[in-house]
Design a protein around this motif. Structure first.
Motif, PDB file in Angstrom:
ATOM      1  N   ASN A 164       8.375   6.645  53.972  1.00 17.60           N
ATOM      2  CA  ASN A 164       8.190   5.203  54.114  1.00 17.60           C
ATOM      3  C   ASN A 164       6.751   4.945  54.539  1.00 17.60           C
ATOM      4  N   ILE A 165       6.096   4.014  53.863  1.00 18.60           N
ATOM      5  CA  ILE A 165       4.710   3.672  54.175  1.00 18.60           C
ATOM      6  C   ILE A 165       4.644   2.223  54.636  1.00 18.60           C
ATOM      7  N   MET A 166       4.031   2.013  55.803  1.00 12.04           N
ATOM      8  CA  MET A 166       3.722   0.662  56.266  1.00 12.04           C
ATOM      9  C   MET A 166       2.213   0.477  56.203  1.00 12.04           C
ATOM     10  N   LEU A 167       1.779  -0.637  55.626  1.00 12.18           N
ATOM     11  CA  LEU A 167       0.350  -0.922  55.494  1.00 12.18           C
ATOM     12  C   LEU A 167       0.042  -2.257  56.156  1.00 12.18           C
ATOM     13  N   ASN A 168      -0.888  -2.231  57.102  1.00 13.58           N
ATOM     14  CA  ASN A 168      -1.314  -3.439  57.825  1.00 13.58           C
ATOM     15  C   ASN A 168      -2.808  -3.641  57.651  1.00 13.58           C
ATOM     16  N   ILE A 169      -3.222  -4.900  57.579  1.00 10.86           N
ATOM     17  CA  ILE A 169      -4.640  -5.242  57.506  1.00 10.86           C
ATOM     18  C   ILE A 169      -4.954  -6.255  58.601  1.00 10.86           C
ATOM     19  N   PHE A 170      -6.018  -5.979  59.370  1.00 10.92           N
ATOM     20  CA  PHE A 170      -6.432  -6.838  60.477  1.00 10.92           C
ATOM     21  C   PHE A 170      -7.861  -7.307  60.246  1.00 10.92           C
ATOM     22  N   ASP A 171      -8.176  -8.512  60.759  1.00 11.88           N
ATOM     23  CA  ASP A 171      -9.558  -8.969  60.692  1.00 11.88           C
ATOM     24  C   ASP A 171     -10.269  -8.671  62.000  1.00 11.88           C
ATOM     25  N   ARG A 172     -11.503  -9.089  62.095  1.00 10.88           N
ATOM     26  CA  ARG A 172     -12.350  -8.749  63.244  1.00 10.88           C
ATOM     27  C   ARG A 172     -11.847  -9.339  64.554  1.00 10.88           C
ATOM     28  N   ASP A 173     -11.039 -10.405  64.460  1.00 13.23           N
ATOM     29  CA  ASP A 173     -10.484 -11.039  65.666  1.00 13.23           C
ATOM     30  C   ASP A 173      -9.140 -10.436  66.072  1.00 13.23           C
ATOM     31  N   GLY A 174      -8.712  -9.385  65.355  1.00 19.07           N
ATOM     32  CA  GLY A 174      -7.443  -8.745  65.675  1.00 19.07           C
ATOM     33  C   GLY A 174      -6.243  -9.418  65.038  1.00 19.07           C
ATOM     34  N   LYS A 175      -6.480 -10.406  64.180  1.00 20.36           N
ATOM     35  CA  LYS A 175      -5.374 -11.105  63.516  1.00 20.36           C
ATOM     36  C   LYS A 175      -4.876 -10.287  62.335  1.00 20.36           C
ATOM     37  N   ARG A 176      -3.543 -10.136  62.222  1.00 18.31           N
ATOM     38  CA  ARG A 176      -2.979  -9.389  61.106  1.00 18.31           C
ATOM     39  C   ARG A 176      -2.910 -10.281  59.873  1.00 18.31           C
ATOM     40  N   LEU A 177      -3.604  -9.862  58.825  1.00 19.09           N
ATOM     41  CA  LEU A 177      -3.657 -10.629  57.590  1.00 19.09           C
ATOM     42  C   LEU A 177      -2.570 -10.204  56.605  1.00 19.09           C
ATOM     43  N   PHE A 178      -2.110  -8.970  56.741  1.00 17.59           N
ATOM     44  CA  PHE A 178      -1.106  -8.440  55.808  1.00 17.59           C
ATOM     45  C   PHE A 178      -0.287  -7.372  56.516  1.00 17.59           C
ATOM     46  N   GLY A 179       0.997  -7.356  56.243  1.00 10.40           N
ATOM     47  CA  GLY A 179       1.869  -6.328  56.799  1.00 10.40           C
ATOM     48  C   GLY A 179       3.102  -6.157  55.943  1.00 10.40           C
ATOM     49  N   LYS A 180       3.246  -4.977  55.364  1.00  7.26           N
ATOM     50  CA  LYS A 180       4.386  -4.741  54.484  1.00  7.26           C
ATOM     51  C   LYS A 180       4.672  -3.249  54.448  1.00  7.26           C
ATOM     52  N   ASP A 181       5.951  -2.901  54.306  1.00  7.44           N
ATOM     53  CA  ASP A 181       6.298  -1.483  54.176  1.00  7.44           C
ATOM     54  C   ASP A 181       7.186  -1.282  52.955  1.00  7.44           C
ATOM     55  N   ARG A 182       7.222  -0.038  52.486  1.00  9.94           N
ATOM     56  CA  ARG A 182       8.028   0.286  51.314  1.00  9.94           C
ATOM     57  C   ARG A 182       8.444   1.758  51.395  1.00  9.94           C
ATOM     58  N   THR A 183       9.677   2.017  51.018  1.00 15.42           N
ATOM     59  CA  THR A 183      10.182   3.390  50.956  1.00 15.42           C
ATOM     60  C   THR A 183       9.953   3.939  49.557  1.00 15.42           C
ATOM     61  N   SER A 184       9.379   5.119  49.487  1.00 16.65           N
ATOM     62  CA  SER A 184       9.031   5.708  48.197  1.00 16.65           C
ATOM     63  C   SER A 184      10.278   6.104  47.409  1.00 16.65           C
ATOM     64  N   ILE A 185      10.220   5.880  46.099  1.00 16.57           N
ATOM     65  CA  ILE A 185      11.316   6.345  45.228  1.00 16.57           C
ATOM     66  C   ILE A 185      11.068   7.786  44.792  1.00 16.57           C
ATOM     67  N   TRP A 186       9.900   8.298  45.152  1.00 17.48           N
ATOM     68  CA  TRP A 186       9.553   9.678  44.827  1.00 17.48           C
ATOM     69  C   TRP A 186       9.875  10.552  46.038  1.00 17.48           C
ATOM     70  N   HIS A 187      10.601  11.626  45.830  1.00 16.16           N
ATOM     71  CA  HIS A 187      11.046  12.473  46.933  1.00 16.16           C
ATOM     72  C   HIS A 187      10.287  13.796  46.986  1.00 16.16           C
ATOM     73  N   THR A 188       9.009  13.742  46.633  1.00 19.22           N
ATOM     74  CA  THR A 188       8.148  14.915  46.685  1.00 19.22           C
ATOM     75  C   THR A 188       7.200  14.803  47.876  1.00 19.22           C
ATOM     76  N   SER A 189       6.474  15.884  48.159  1.00 14.55           N
ATOM     77  CA  SER A 189       5.591  15.898  49.329  1.00 14.55           C
ATOM     78  C   SER A 189       4.451  14.888  49.196  1.00 14.55           C
ATOM     79  N   ASP A 190       4.095  14.491  47.954  1.00 12.81           N
ATOM     80  CA  ASP A 190       3.045  13.495  47.755  1.00 12.81           C
ATOM     81  C   ASP A 190       3.616  12.145  47.336  1.00 12.81           C
TER      82      ASP A 190
END
Length: 269
Positions: free
Chosen positions: A225-251
């Motif tokens: 599962n990957i969660m990706l967050n993006i913050f600006d210089r003031d510490g405000k979160r501009l984006f936040g979303k996660d997704r579980t991979s459908i690929w079950h390999t090490s990459d």
């Protein structure tokens, strides 16, 4: 007025004066030096030079010299803070919270990934691989944004004594200032492994006789599962979303990061 009463009166005044002074001292605000190892030095800063900070503890006259290379932040008694950060030749430079660098506009840094594998936090190669995958996915469509290379980001963090889980001790606002960027990308990867077995047939020939043997081999299944967050210089979160991979390999994180990157405000189609 008797001498005894007069003496008692004088002692009472001195006693309560001492208590009042002690209470006033307790509420007195001091300068605070926060070092990279987490140690706090509370007292009075008497001088700041290009290389060091001169400091003395409360009710002491001994003057200490603290090198800036070991200092992360100074909080002054009036509430103002200053971040101490390295510049090109490793000589420290003081940057006020109210005076950001002029070249940070449109710069983006991607932090080393926080990785939890089988319920344990891990650092090292996997963290750097996920960080690089995120860099590649976003910088490919960056257009007017400037993405700081992961090597540069990690080097700047290490020069400040920040590595691995120590990043969590800093706010996004502080990290933006330390790295001189306007946006920060944070990735959190949760990877759980499941060991299993699969069977397949192997054919062999011996003395013109064909034989088929069923062989069992080990296999590892990765739930990522990957969660990706993006913050600006003031510490405000501009984006936040996660997704579980459908690929079950090490990459399996690769295509999941690609999927999330395309949905961020930094990705230009």
């Amino acid at each position: 007025m008797s001498n005894t009463f007069y003496s008692f009166w004088i002692v009472s005044i001195l006693f309560w004066s001492h208590i009042s002074l002690a209470q006033a001292d307790d509420h007195k605000k001091y300068d605070i030096i926060l070092k990279h190892d987490g140690q706090e030095m509370k007292g009075t800063i008497t001088e700041i030079t290009d290389e060091a900070v001169k400091f003395c503890y409360p009710e002491e006259t001994v003057l200490y010299t603290v090198k800036k290379t070991g200092i992360q932040k100074i909080t002054f008694a009036n509430g103002r803070t200053e971040i101490i950060s390295p510049v090109g030749d490793n000589s420290p430079k003081t940057r006020s919270d109210n005076a950001p660098p002029t070249d940070y506009q449109n710069k983006v840094a991607i932090l080393p990934a926080s990785v939890i594998t089988d319920f344990q936090t891990v650092d090292g190669e996997i963290s750097n691989r996920i960080q690089l995958a995120c860099f590649n996915a976003l910088s490919e469509k960056s257009k007017d944004l400037i993405f700081v290379s992961p090597n540069t980001t990690n080097a700047l963090l290490l020069k400040q004594g920040i590595s691995g889980s120590e990043i969590n001790r800093y706010t996004m606002e502080e990290l933006c200032q330390l790295l001189g960027v306007n946006y920060l990308v944070q990735t959190v990867a949760t990877i759980n492994t499941n060991a299993g077995f699969y069977a397949h047939a192997e054919a062999s020939h011996k003395d013109d006789v064909k034989s088929i043997t069923q062989v069992s081999k080990g296999a590892t299944d990765y739930d990522t599962n990957i969660m990706l967050n993006i913050f600006d210089r003031d510490g405000k979160r501009l984006f936040g979303k996660d997704r579980t991979s459908i690929w079950h390999t090490s990459d399996g994180y690769q295509k999941t990061i690609d999927y999330l990157a395309k949905r961020t405000p930094l990705y230009k189609k």
